[in-house]
Design a protein around this motif. Structure first.
Motif, PDB file in Angstrom:
ATOM      1  N   THR A 194       0.830  -1.201   0.000  1.00 11.02           N
ATOM      2  CA  THR A 194       0.000   0.000   0.000  1.00 11.02           C
ATOM      3  C   THR A 194       0.870   1.258   0.000  1.00 11.02           C
ATOM      4  OG1 THR A 194      -1.682   1.231   1.245  1.00 11.02           O
ATOM      5  CG2 THR A 194      -0.143  -0.078   2.536  1.00 11.02           C
ATOM      6  N   ASP A 232     -13.949  12.080  -1.592  1.00 15.04           N
ATOM      7  CA  ASP A 232     -12.866  11.354  -0.938  1.00 15.04           C
ATOM      8  C   ASP A 232     -11.576  11.947  -1.504  1.00 15.04           C
ATOM      9  OD1 ASP A 232     -10.859   9.667  -0.167  1.00 15.04           O
ATOM     10  OD2 ASP A 232     -12.063   7.854  -0.358  1.00 15.04           O
ATOM     11  N   SER A 258      -7.771  10.670   3.956  1.00 17.71           N
ATOM     12  CA  SER A 258      -6.746   9.849   4.579  1.00 17.71           C
ATOM     13  C   SER A 258      -5.413  10.525   4.308  1.00 17.71           C
ATOM     14  CB  SER A 258      -6.768   8.432   3.998  1.00 17.71           C
ATOM     15  OG  SER A 258      -5.639   7.721   4.467  1.00 17.71           O
ATOM     16  N   LYS A 282      -1.939   9.115   2.579  1.00 19.29           N
ATOM     17  CA  LYS A 282      -1.551   9.014   1.167  1.00 19.29           C
ATOM     18  C   LYS A 282      -0.925  10.340   0.720  1.00 19.29           C
ATOM     19  CE  LYS A 282      -4.670   5.537   1.598  1.00 19.29           C
ATOM     20  NZ  LYS A 282      -5.376   5.264   2.864  1.00 19.29           N
TER      21      LYS A 282
HETATM   22  N1  F0G Z   1     -10.417   6.226   0.625  1.00 18.38           N
HETATM   23  C1  F0G Z   1      -9.516   5.736  -0.232  1.00 18.38           C
HETATM   24  C2  F0G Z   1      -9.630   6.070  -1.689  1.00 18.38           C
HETATM   25  C3  F0G Z   1      -8.488   4.918   0.222  1.00 18.38           C
HETATM   26  O1  F0G Z   1      -7.598   4.439  -0.632  1.00 18.38           O
HETATM   27  C4  F0G Z   1      -8.418   4.622   1.613  1.00 18.38           C
HETATM   28  C5  F0G Z   1      -7.387   3.748   2.142  1.00 18.38           C
HETATM   29  C6  F0G Z   1      -9.376   5.166   2.468  1.00 18.38           C
HETATM   30  C7  F0G Z   1     -10.360   5.975   1.926  1.00 18.38           C
HETATM   31  C8  F0G Z   1      -9.373   4.881   3.938  1.00 18.38           C
HETATM   32  O2  F0G Z   1      -8.374   5.579   4.562  1.00 18.38           O
HETATM   33  O3  F0G Z   1      -6.889   3.779   5.475  1.00 18.38           O
HETATM   34  O4  F0G Z   1      -6.728   6.126   6.272  1.00 18.38           O
HETATM   35  O5  F0G Z   1      -8.663   4.733   6.888  1.00 18.38           O
HETATM   36  N2  F0G Z   1      -6.714   3.012   1.404  1.00 18.38           N
HETATM   37  C9  F0G Z   1      -5.616   2.163   1.804  1.00 18.38           C
HETATM   38  C10 F0G Z   1      -5.110   1.448   0.586  1.00 18.38           C
HETATM   39  C11 F0G Z   1      -5.889   1.268   2.951  1.00 18.38           C
HETATM   40  O6  F0G Z   1      -4.213   0.609   0.755  1.00 18.38           O
HETATM   41  O7  F0G Z   1      -5.565   1.713  -0.521  1.00 18.38           O
HETATM   42  P1  F0G Z   1      -7.623   5.011   5.873  1.00 18.38           P
END
Ligand code: F0G
Length: 461
Positions: A54, A219, A259, A262
């Motif tokens: 990730t 998001d 989040s 990222k």
């Molecule tokens: N929205 C998106 C587009 C995401 O990619 C993620 C998390 C979240 C919300 C949730 O955020 O993990 O901070 O609670 N994605 C990670 C991934 C886990 O590996 O794609 P979070």
């Protein structure tokens, strides 16, 4: 003397601290993946060579962010780092109100609880695992309204993350606007392969929802990456700064879940940002129940500071160009040797198309899960399944979802790996590809109830 073919560009940083990696033998890797039930989430990170599970929380922070960590104001209430983060969220994202959360799903929980009533419908440009689950836990039903192109791993269109406006209009006509609390718009769309949404599409979604009194919640997890694609692909934005594009994107929405793990170059952190005071008021109250007081939201002051500083760095053009450029570098290498990947190449990851990689393995035998395990066995590289295991089951019927896309995600942490790591990666994928005909699928022997991909266990067939 032979002439070099082109002028290269390189990362806009140099390395000050290093973290040694453990090299493993094939025997050690076999033992490790068996112990992990063929699920890369269950591997110990120590047994991983290049970790592409990730891009979430795996970023390398800058010296400036680490310096900020020493300036953490760990007061329970009213930390100065909260005010710094609020200032930067207002400056770069343009929302009025900020509620920090420990990570993205904390914000998803709060906004879902406030806006969704039982029986509501939440349309969105493809699901994301945690986002959809929070919508469902609040009694909502997620409706996918992404353009059909997003489900086609080969279609070369620039904005595969776009909302299909006809699908949105049809839903409004079918269930009525009062049953749709908001449209959930992701930028970029993770499950479609890190594909962006265009400014034009965001603008039109805003116009259509305004007519019906429906909110738009973005998001914004990888919105900076989305802004880079708008700058490089959409007419009229070539001369705009990433910061200006980001702000305009947000201006077509009523709020955002984030989040920070990222885009914002930190290891932990997130937030909910809002324009409506009444919704903010409720969110500020609810966050106390789930995360912590509204000025820390489950984070230490130092984490708030690192995230605030991360925003300044995330919107720098040189940074985002190098970040997405690294993903493109690997993607183009894989395409040149005929490995099937999702195209166009996305922002945060390369997505291997497991259905075409292993056409002899049916979806019920988990081709993507199998491919992720094979990659680990070959070289100690860790990837993630994004196919039938991640898609889970329909909450009413209990049936498996059978997503069109059966993918393995090679996700790039920001500022962590070098071009030599990228070469090792491409060579490992090539070797697994050459051996593809000798591989059979998996069977699931343990399935947890929620978000099963995290903890499910498998055996070789
Ligand atoms: N929205 C998106 C587009 C995401 O990619 C993620 C998390 C979240 C919300 C949730 O955020 O993990 O901070 O609670 N994605 C990670 C991934 C886990 O590996 O794609 P979070």
């Amino acid at each position: 003397m032979a002439k070099l073919e082109r002028r290269s560009w390189a990362e806009p940083f140099k390395i000050k601290v290093v973290e040694p990696l453990k090299m493993t033998t094939p025997e050690e890797r076999l033992a490790a993946i068996q112990e992990a039930g063929y699920n890369t989430f269950l591997l110990r990170s120590e047994d991983v060579y290049i970790d592409l599970l990730t891009d979430s929380g795996t970023n390398a922070m800058s010296d400036n962010q680490w310096a900020g960590m020493m300036l953490g104001d760990e007061a329970y209430a009213g930390s100065k780092n909260y005010y710094h983060l609020e200032e930067n969220v207002q400056k770069y994202y343009g929302y009025k109100y900020l509620v920090p959360t420990h990570q993205g799903r904390g914000a998803e929980n709060i906004i879902s609880q406030i806006l969704i009533k039982k029986g509501d419908f939440v349309p969105g440009n493809m699901y994301f695992t945690t986002t959809r689950l929070h919508q469902e836990l609040c009694g909502g039903t997620f409706i996918d309204i992404i353009v059909d192109d997003a489900h086609d791993s080969q279609k070369l269109v620039p904005f595969k993350g776009n909302v299909d406006l006809q699908k949105l209009e049809d839903l409004i006509a079918r269930v009525g606007a009062e049953k749709i609390p908001y449209v959930s718009v992701a930028a970029t769309v993770n499950m479609a392969g890190g594909q962006p949404i265009s400014m034009e599409n965001l603008r039109t979604v805003r116009a259509l929802t305004s007519k019906h009194g429906i909110k738009v919640i973005m998001d914004a997890t990888r919105a900076v990456e989305n802004a880079y694609f708008i700058k490089t692909r959409e007419a009229g934005f070539a001369d705009s700064t990433i910061a200006a594009i980001l702000k305009e994107m947000c201006s077509y929405t009523d709020g955002a879940t984030m989040s920070g793990k990222k885009d914002l170059l930190v290891n932990i952190g997130g937030f909910l940002a809002l324009n409506d005071y009444d919704v903010f008021e409720e969110a500020r109250n609810l966050v106390v129940v789930y995360e912590g007081l509204h000025t820390y939201g489950g984070l230490a002051g130092r984490d708030l500071e690192a995230m605030a500083r991360g925003i300044d760095e995330a919107v720098q053009y040189d940074h985002i160009k190098a970040r997405i450029g690294q993903v493109e570098y690997v993607g183009e290498k894989l395409l040149s040797i005929g490995v099937p990947i999702v195209q166009p190449i996305g922002g945060h990851a390369i997505f291997l198309d497991a259905k075409r990689f292993y056409p002899h393995i049916p979806q019920t035998e988990f081709p993507a899960q199998t491919l992720a395990a094979e990659l680990y066995l070959d070289s100690g590289i860790r990837a993630m399944e994004r196919g039938i295991v991640s898609a889970g089951r329909n909450k009413e019927t209990g049936d498996n979802y059978y997503p069109k896309l059966e993918l393995v995600r090679l996700t790039f942490p920001r500022r962590v790996y070098t071009q030599a790591h990228c070469d090792v990666l491409a060579e490992s994928v090539e070797s697994v590809f050459e051996n593809r005909e000798n591989i059979s699928g998996l069977k699931m022997i343990y399935e947890p109830k929620y978000l099963r991909f995290f903890q499910a266990r498998f055996e070789r067939l």
